[in-house]
Structures are given as C-alpha cells and as structure tokens.
Design an enzyme around this catalytic site. Structure first.
Site, mmCIF file in Angstrom:
data_model
loop_
_atom_site.group_PDB
_atom_site.id
_atom_site.type_symbol
_atom_site.label_atom_id
_atom_site.label_comp_id
_atom_site.label_asym_id
_atom_site.label_seq_id
_atom_site.Cartn_x
_atom_site.Cartn_y
_atom_site.Cartn_z
ATOM 1 N N ASP A 6 0.821 -1.201 0.000
ATOM 2 C CA ASP A 6 0.000 0.000 0.000
ATOM 3 C C ASP A 6 0.862 1.261 0.000
ATOM 4 O OD1 ASP A 6 -2.346 -1.387 -0.005
ATOM 5 O OD2 ASP A 6 -2.815 -1.077 2.111
ATOM 6 N N LYS A 56 -3.744 3.008 -2.623
ATOM 7 C CA LYS A 56 -4.985 3.731 -2.854
ATOM 8 C C LYS A 56 -4.949 4.987 -1.996
ATOM 9 C CE LYS A 56 -8.769 1.246 -3.281
ATOM 10 N NZ LYS A 56 -8.955 1.174 -4.718
ATOM 11 N N MET A 104 -8.962 8.483 7.885
ATOM 12 C CA MET A 104 -9.254 8.943 6.515
ATOM 13 C C MET A 104 -10.424 9.920 6.460
ATOM 14 S SD MET A 104 -8.870 5.151 4.777
ATOM 15 C CE MET A 104 -9.928 4.385 6.021
#
Length: 263
Positions: free
Chosen positions: A49, A71, A185
């Site tokens: 990641d 991502k 996030m």
C-alpha cells in the site's frame, strides 16, 4: 530469523502459491511485528500500500518482486478488483505472495475483501495482524484509547461516505453515544462529519486531537476543539494521512504528553 527457540515457537514457512495478508503498522519500521519481518524476508512477491514506509520494503530479499498498489483519496488509484486479480495471479504462479498493508489488514484495510477473493479461488492464505494507526498514533502522542475516568468504550470509524444521507445519520448516532470517536481517513469529509456530530449532540467544546503522518519525521499533532476543528486543520495545513481523536481522551495529551519519552 534467529530468535531464541525457548522464547519464540518456530515460524511457519511461507509456501509457494500461498498469500500472507500482513499489517505493516503505522509506519515506523520499529513497530513491525516479528512475524511481519519473517514474511518480508520470505516473500517472492510483495504487493504494498501507499502508507508502507519505504524502509520496510528494504527488508525484502534481493530477488523479491515489489508491486505498488496504493490507494489514496482524491488521487488516481488502482481499483480493488485489479489488486485482487494481481494477488491471485501471483499466487497462481506458485510465488510466495505478501500483501503488505499499512496498519492492520482487517481494520479499514480491505483485508477481508482480499481474503474472500482468495477463498473463492481456493488459494491458501495467512493473516498477520499489525498495529492499527487509530490506536497506535494516539497512544504515541500521549492519548490513551480508554481510561476508567473518561470512557468505557471507544469507536473506530472511517471517514468515507460522510456526504450521504444515511452516513450523515450514522455520524449523528455515533456522536450521541458520548464515547470517544477515532477517525481514519476523514480530513476530506471533516465539514460534513463535524456538522453531523453537532446535530448528534456533541458540544463544540469537545476536545479533539489530530495526528498527521504518525510515527514519521513529519508527524504533527494539533490539539483543538470540535467547533474549531475544520478551521484549525485548514489554518495549520494539516495533511493526510491523519488520525483524529474526538472526545474526552484527547484532552489527556496535555497531562501525559510532556512526560513521555521521545522516539
């Protein structure tokens, strides 16, 4: 790895055609588990990641293939379907596959989706948990997840879908619990989330702490109140990745932080 056998049981072999879903922790390589280090030194293919510290990848052996599959919100990113297909294709080549994810693979890491895809293909896999940033980043900043004097529960929540009606109602319900909420996030959706918290009954004076780039040299900690959060994040240039603690525990940094040893 050479660890005392009277302390550590034998490490399992990473077999050809097997996939390990491994948590890399919040960033600092010193916070890796020993099982994660074992996996890194064993894998033929590493699919990682965006939040995996580059130093961690240097633990791979020289012949390992390394694939970036990060991502990041608001940026071009591979689709989860494509990542699943890459993991499966590498396993079917009879390679030892390490899917390396920031934090813990089963805490907002889509590890469950990837494991389900492997089950459908009949590919054996192993889970290696990692330290999730939602608990580790606050702890290292002097913010306990729980104390007997402040809370009997803690809520971990991802800041996606905050602009949808159903999600907005969910934020209101979380606020109404009165328990500290740790957000992952969430920077892009802060105005919607804080508005929902207000509707859910959280006071604008509720303590908040924002930990940006936790465990890295760029780490910053912002202490504020819920009513000032959106403006302060903008004023101080706080950037993702960030963990946000909303609730009484955030105020404990003022007590504990000064006495904590530095990394």
């Amino acid at each position: 790895m050479n660890f005392p056998p009277d302390i550590f049981p034998p490490f399992p072999d990473m077999r050809p055609g097997e996939v390990w879903l491994v948590g890399a922790g919040p960033g600092d390589p010193r916070l890796l588990t020993v099982m994660a280090i074992h996996a890194l030194r064993s894998a033929d293919t590493i699919i990682h990641d965006a939040l995996v510290d580059p130093r961690i990848l240097r633990l791979a052996h020289g012949g390992a293939e390394i694939h970036f599959a990060g991502k990041r919100g608001g940026r071009p990113s591979p689709h989860q379907r494509d990542i699943n297909e890459l993991i499966i294709a590498e396993a079917k080549k009879q390679r030892r596959v390490l899917r390396l994810k920031g934090g813990d693979p089963f805490v907002f890491g889509r590890g469950g989706e990837e494991a389900a895809a492997l089950v459908r293909e009949g590919i054996p896999f192993r889970i290696v948990p990692g330290l999730t940033s939602g608990l580790t980043a606050p702890a290292l900043a002097g913010i306990p997840a729980t104390t007997r004097d402040t809370n009997h529960a803690v809520i971990l929540a991802a800041g996606h879908r905050a602009d949808e009606d159903r999600a907005a109602r969910e934020w209101e319900l979380l606020a109404a619990t009165g328990q500290p909420i740790i957000l992952y996030m969430a920077l892009a959706q802060l105005p919607q989330i804080t508005a929902a918290f207000d509707r859910g009954g959280l006071s604008p004076a509720t303590p908040v702490a924002v930990i940006s780039h936790a465990t890295s040299e760029s780490e910053r900690v912002l202490e504020t109140r819920l009513g000032d959060l959106v403006a302060d994040v903008r004023t101080h240039g706080i950037e993702a990745p960030a963990v946000i603690v909303v609730g009484a525990t955030a105020s404990l940094r003022a007590l504990l932080g000064p006495g904590m040893a530095k990394p």
